[in-house]
Design a protein around this motif. Sequence first.
Motif, mmCIF file in Angstrom:
data_model
loop_
_atom_site.group_PDB
_atom_site.id
_atom_site.type_symbol
_atom_site.label_atom_id
_atom_site.label_comp_id
_atom_site.label_asym_id
_atom_site.label_seq_id
_atom_site.Cartn_x
_atom_site.Cartn_y
_atom_site.Cartn_z
ATOM 1 N N LEU A 8 48.519 62.121 53.772
ATOM 2 C CA LEU A 8 49.942 62.161 53.452
ATOM 3 C C LEU A 8 50.207 61.934 51.975
ATOM 4 O O LEU A 8 51.341 61.942 51.534
ATOM 5 N N VAL A 33 58.117 55.493 46.627
ATOM 6 C CA VAL A 33 59.340 56.234 46.372
ATOM 7 C C VAL A 33 60.229 55.411 45.460
ATOM 8 O O VAL A 33 60.151 54.199 45.442
ATOM 9 N N LEU A 35 63.665 53.813 43.743
ATOM 10 C CA LEU A 35 65.021 53.405 44.014
ATOM 11 C C LEU A 35 65.495 52.675 42.783
ATOM 12 O O LEU A 35 64.710 52.282 41.942
ATOM 13 N N TYR A 174 63.503 37.686 51.957
ATOM 14 C CA TYR A 174 63.416 39.036 51.402
ATOM 15 C C TYR A 174 64.796 39.663 51.533
ATOM 16 O O TYR A 174 65.323 39.765 52.645
ATOM 17 N N PRO A 176 66.308 42.912 50.607
ATOM 18 C CA PRO A 176 66.192 44.262 50.055
ATOM 19 C C PRO A 176 67.514 45.002 49.909
ATOM 20 O O PRO A 176 67.608 45.931 49.112
ATOM 21 N N PRO A 238 58.152 51.808 44.788
ATOM 22 C CA PRO A 238 59.181 51.205 43.943
ATOM 23 C C PRO A 238 60.160 50.376 44.776
ATOM 24 O O PRO A 238 60.364 50.713 45.942
ATOM 25 N N PRO A 239 60.742 49.362 44.192
ATOM 26 C CA PRO A 239 60.527 48.860 42.841
ATOM 27 C C PRO A 239 59.233 48.057 42.755
ATOM 28 O O PRO A 239 58.935 47.280 43.668
ATOM 29 N N ALA A 270 64.535 43.722 46.293
ATOM 30 C CA ALA A 270 63.156 44.032 46.704
ATOM 31 C C ALA A 270 62.182 43.649 45.591
ATOM 32 O O ALA A 270 61.103 43.111 45.850
ATOM 33 N N LYS A 274 58.992 40.851 45.476
ATOM 34 C CA LYS A 274 57.627 41.191 45.054
ATOM 35 C C LYS A 274 57.212 40.337 43.849
ATOM 36 O O LYS A 274 56.074 39.872 43.775
ATOM 37 N N HIS A 316 66.997 44.080 56.296
ATOM 38 C CA HIS A 316 66.826 45.501 55.975
ATOM 39 C C HIS A 316 67.717 46.338 56.886
ATOM 40 O O HIS A 316 68.202 45.862 57.907
ATOM 41 N N PHE A 320 65.292 51.259 58.982
ATOM 42 C CA PHE A 320 64.015 50.762 58.472
ATOM 43 C C PHE A 320 63.341 49.889 59.526
ATOM 44 O O PHE A 320 62.154 50.061 59.819
ATOM 45 N N LEU A 323 61.836 52.054 62.228
ATOM 46 C CA LEU A 323 60.727 52.958 61.873
ATOM 47 C C LEU A 323 59.524 52.279 61.244
ATOM 48 O O LEU A 323 58.409 52.795 61.307
ATOM 49 N N PHE A 324 59.769 51.128 60.646
ATOM 50 C CA PHE A 324 58.682 50.472 59.900
ATOM 51 C C PHE A 324 57.470 50.124 60.779
ATOM 52 O O PHE A 324 56.332 50.448 60.411
ATOM 53 N N PHE A 327 55.525 53.267 61.705
ATOM 54 C CA PHE A 327 54.980 53.808 60.454
ATOM 55 C C PHE A 327 53.703 53.056 60.060
ATOM 56 O O PHE A 327 52.673 53.649 59.735
ATOM 57 N N ILE A 331 50.629 55.375 60.928
ATOM 58 C CA ILE A 331 50.408 56.178 59.715
ATOM 59 C C ILE A 331 49.556 55.429 58.686
ATOM 60 O O ILE A 331 48.495 55.890 58.313
HETATM 61 C C1 LMG Z 1 64.147 50.905 49.419
HETATM 62 O O1 LMG Z 1 64.151 51.912 50.336
HETATM 63 C C2 LMG Z 1 65.394 50.131 49.695
HETATM 64 O O2 LMG Z 1 66.492 50.914 49.374
HETATM 65 C C3 LMG Z 1 65.396 48.879 48.873
HETATM 66 O O3 LMG Z 1 66.487 48.112 49.219
HETATM 67 C C4 LMG Z 1 64.115 48.133 49.079
HETATM 68 O O4 LMG Z 1 64.039 47.711 50.391
HETATM 69 C C5 LMG Z 1 62.930 48.996 48.825
HETATM 70 O O5 LMG Z 1 60.578 48.825 48.569
HETATM 71 C C6 LMG Z 1 61.663 48.237 49.132
HETATM 72 O O6 LMG Z 1 63.011 50.155 49.613
HETATM 73 C C7 LMG Z 1 63.079 52.659 50.273
HETATM 74 C C8 LMG Z 1 62.889 53.377 51.546
HETATM 75 C C9 LMG Z 1 63.866 53.100 52.648
HETATM 76 O O7 LMG Z 1 63.031 54.700 51.253
HETATM 77 C C10 LMG Z 1 62.018 55.411 51.438
HETATM 78 O O8 LMG Z 1 60.950 54.906 51.712
HETATM 79 C C11 LMG Z 1 62.375 56.777 51.229
HETATM 80 C C12 LMG Z 1 61.298 57.664 51.525
HETATM 81 C C13 LMG Z 1 61.630 59.003 51.148
HETATM 82 C C14 LMG Z 1 60.623 59.925 51.511
HETATM 83 C C15 LMG Z 1 59.573 60.043 50.569
HETATM 84 C C16 LMG Z 1 58.569 60.980 50.699
HETATM 85 C C17 LMG Z 1 58.394 61.734 51.819
HETATM 86 C C18 LMG Z 1 57.078 62.146 52.069
HETATM 87 C C19 LMG Z 1 56.856 62.616 53.306
HETATM 88 C C20 LMG Z 1 55.622 62.627 53.932
HETATM 89 C C21 LMG Z 1 55.794 62.359 55.269
HETATM 90 C C22 LMG Z 1 55.220 62.965 56.319
HETATM 91 C C23 LMG Z 1 55.832 62.622 57.533
HETATM 92 C C24 LMG Z 1 55.155 62.725 58.722
HETATM 93 C C25 LMG Z 1 55.841 62.090 59.801
HETATM 94 C C26 LMG Z 1 55.267 62.120 61.095
HETATM 95 C C27 LMG Z 1 55.914 61.306 62.096
HETATM 96 O O9 LMG Z 1 63.732 54.096 53.621
HETATM 97 C C28 LMG Z 1 63.938 53.793 54.906
HETATM 98 O O10 LMG Z 1 64.164 52.691 55.220
HETATM 99 C C29 LMG Z 1 63.857 54.868 55.927
HETATM 100 C C30 LMG Z 1 63.428 56.184 55.473
HETATM 101 C C31 LMG Z 1 62.067 56.483 55.770
HETATM 102 C C32 LMG Z 1 61.504 57.778 55.390
HETATM 103 C C33 LMG Z 1 60.073 57.697 55.113
HETATM 104 C C34 LMG Z 1 59.266 58.854 55.275
HETATM 105 C C35 LMG Z 1 57.860 58.555 55.383
HETATM 106 C C36 LMG Z 1 57.158 59.210 56.435
HETATM 107 C C37 LMG Z 1 56.891 58.440 57.609
HETATM 108 C C38 LMG Z 1 57.694 58.713 58.742
HETATM 109 C C39 LMG Z 1 57.743 57.705 59.755
HETATM 110 C C40 LMG Z 1 58.335 56.474 59.550
HETATM 111 C C41 LMG Z 1 58.908 56.004 58.339
HETATM 112 C C42 LMG Z 1 59.129 54.596 58.127
HETATM 113 C C43 LMG Z 1 59.443 54.253 56.786
HETATM 114 C C44 LMG Z 1 59.298 52.922 56.383
HETATM 115 C C45 LMG Z 1 59.096 52.764 55.006
#
Ligand code: LMG
Length: 398
Positions: A8, A33, A35, A174, A176, A238-239, A270, A274, A316, A320, A323-324, A327, A331
């Motif tokens: 990934l 990613v 923020l 924490y 966030p 990030p951050p 966040a 850290k 959070h 999150f 899914l966390f 994930f 993953i």
């Molecule tokens: C920030 O959010 C907060 O805003 C901040 O307050 C602080 O908490 C900080 O580090 C802490 O986090 C960040 C986070 C919140 O946002 C993301 O992580 C956005 C991700 C955007 C996507 C980026 C790249 C995508 C690449 C894709 C490759 C994936 C392949 C997928 C395959 C899937 C198969 C099932 O975000 C969230 O809370 C929720 C959004 C999550 C999207 C993440 C995508 C990753 C792929 C995994 C999917 C399954 C579960 C995800 C769980 C995510 C937990 C981090």
Amino acid sequence: MALQATSLLPSAFSLHKEGNSCANLKDNSFFGVALSCNMKSKFTPAAGNKELTRKLAIVPIRAQTAATTPAITQSTSGQKKTLRKGNVIITGASSGLGLATAKAIGESGDWHVIMACRDFLKAEKAAKSAGIPKESYTVMHLDLASLESVRQFVDTFRRSGRPLDALVCNAAVYLPTAKEPTFTADGFELSVGTNHLGHFLLSRLLLDDLKQSDHPQKRLIIVGSITGNTNTLAGNVPPKANLGDLRGLVGGLNSLNCSPMIDGGEFDGAKAYKDSKVCNMLTMQEFHRRFHEETGITFASLYPGCIAETGLFRNHIPLFRALFPPFQKYITKGYVSEAEAGKRLAQVVRDPSLSKSGVYWSWNSTSSSFENQLSKEASDTEKARKLWEVSEKLVGLA
Ligand code: LMG
Ligand code: NDP
Ligand code: PMR
């Protein structure tokens, strides 16, 4: 079927190599990613003294009888024999890792756990429902977001007459999603104030008690984390942690005439968490350099694995929290249950094979412990010294 973390990895996310690359692989970490945070600050004391006094007044502190039996004695065969239970203080033992560790240690029968918690009733209920044997624990009030409470806790503990053999600095907050900083009773940004400064004062005060212990395993353990280590992929989400030149900390993290962030930047909850973990890991090493040889105390830190369902994520967003865990389980494969993480921390507290000082412990996928490599910043000796000196001033020790 679980996906492999490496498959990934987008090429845009590069890992800044620091320290030991082998440790990076073992950490099983991944990509990040961005923020940003552009937030105003507001002074809102988190734990007023009135509240503390009220809590203390209604809380019956179960100070138990002094254990004055020597910890070890030499038997006629020349072998050392343990005569009394060890005593371990665990901060934040009312949930998550702290509770699971209290259970793992309390059930062994060889140790008495002092659960140092801000919410007495919650801790009592948690201990009961976890099934920790009644005679194996005592709950004592400690609010790390108030330096006065830390000092009161130390007094109460000393009055209990128990020797101190191990201290586990585990509690943390924490925040966030916070848009603005909140503050401890003493006016420090809440995450660094609680996770670092509260524990810094606690461990400095209790060092004397640990020194006096005659137990074969005297240890001071401070819980660190992978997300504070930028030599891992998880630490590059990030951050990113960065203490800079500590200018915000020097200013008191109060938002009045300085930034609430250690590096002097804009508030980011966040990042503050850290940063506080970096402080925890630096503090452990500074303790080791200053006191290990003289006292024989083992100072260590650890990353117990990603315990994705604990109360740490209570602030959070719901998406999150939902899914966390999957994930991390399927993953990244960094997931660990509370019970397993508790066993890991319990090992660091009392396993004779983990007695080396100055170590940051981690576990691989087969749950074997190994000495991990800290990031460049988290192992910077000059920064550790400066952090120690500035923190001493802030908590009133210098
Ligand atoms: C920030 O959010 C907060 O805003 C901040 O307050 C602080 O908490 C900080 O580090 C802490 O986090 C960040 C986070 C919140 O946002 C993301 O992580 C956005 C991700 C955007 C996507 C980026 C790249 C995508 C690449 C894709 C490759 C994936 C392949 C997928 C395959 C899937 C198969 C099932 O975000 C969230 O809370 C929720 C959004 C999550 C999207 C993440 C995508 C990753 C792929 C995994 C999917 C399954 C579960 C995800 C769980 C995510 C937990 C981090
Ligand atoms: P939890 O939220 O479940 O536990 C945190 C504990 O800290 C709670 O008992 C909480 O008390 C206590 N606490 C918070 N503020 C204070 C305070 N002011 N005074 C006293 N106690 C306080 O989270 P975890 O179990 O996940 O976290 C435990 C440790 O593990 C932390 O140091 C965290 O950084 C570390 N960690 C966690 C990881 C994870 O994936 N979960 C990964 C790596 C490290 P209350 O019950 O009253 O809220
Ligand atoms: Mg992370 C192997 C990869 C790995 C590991 C072990 C963790 C642990 N995380 C990994 C990867 C990723 N995380 C990736 C690829 C992403 C982007 C989708 C990601 C995101 C993410 C978020 C938004 N992760 C997080 C958050 C949090 O809010 C948690 C945090 O940073 O708290 C400070 C967190 C965590 N990831 C971890 C661990 C252990 C945490 C929890 C907190 C801690 O360090 O104590």
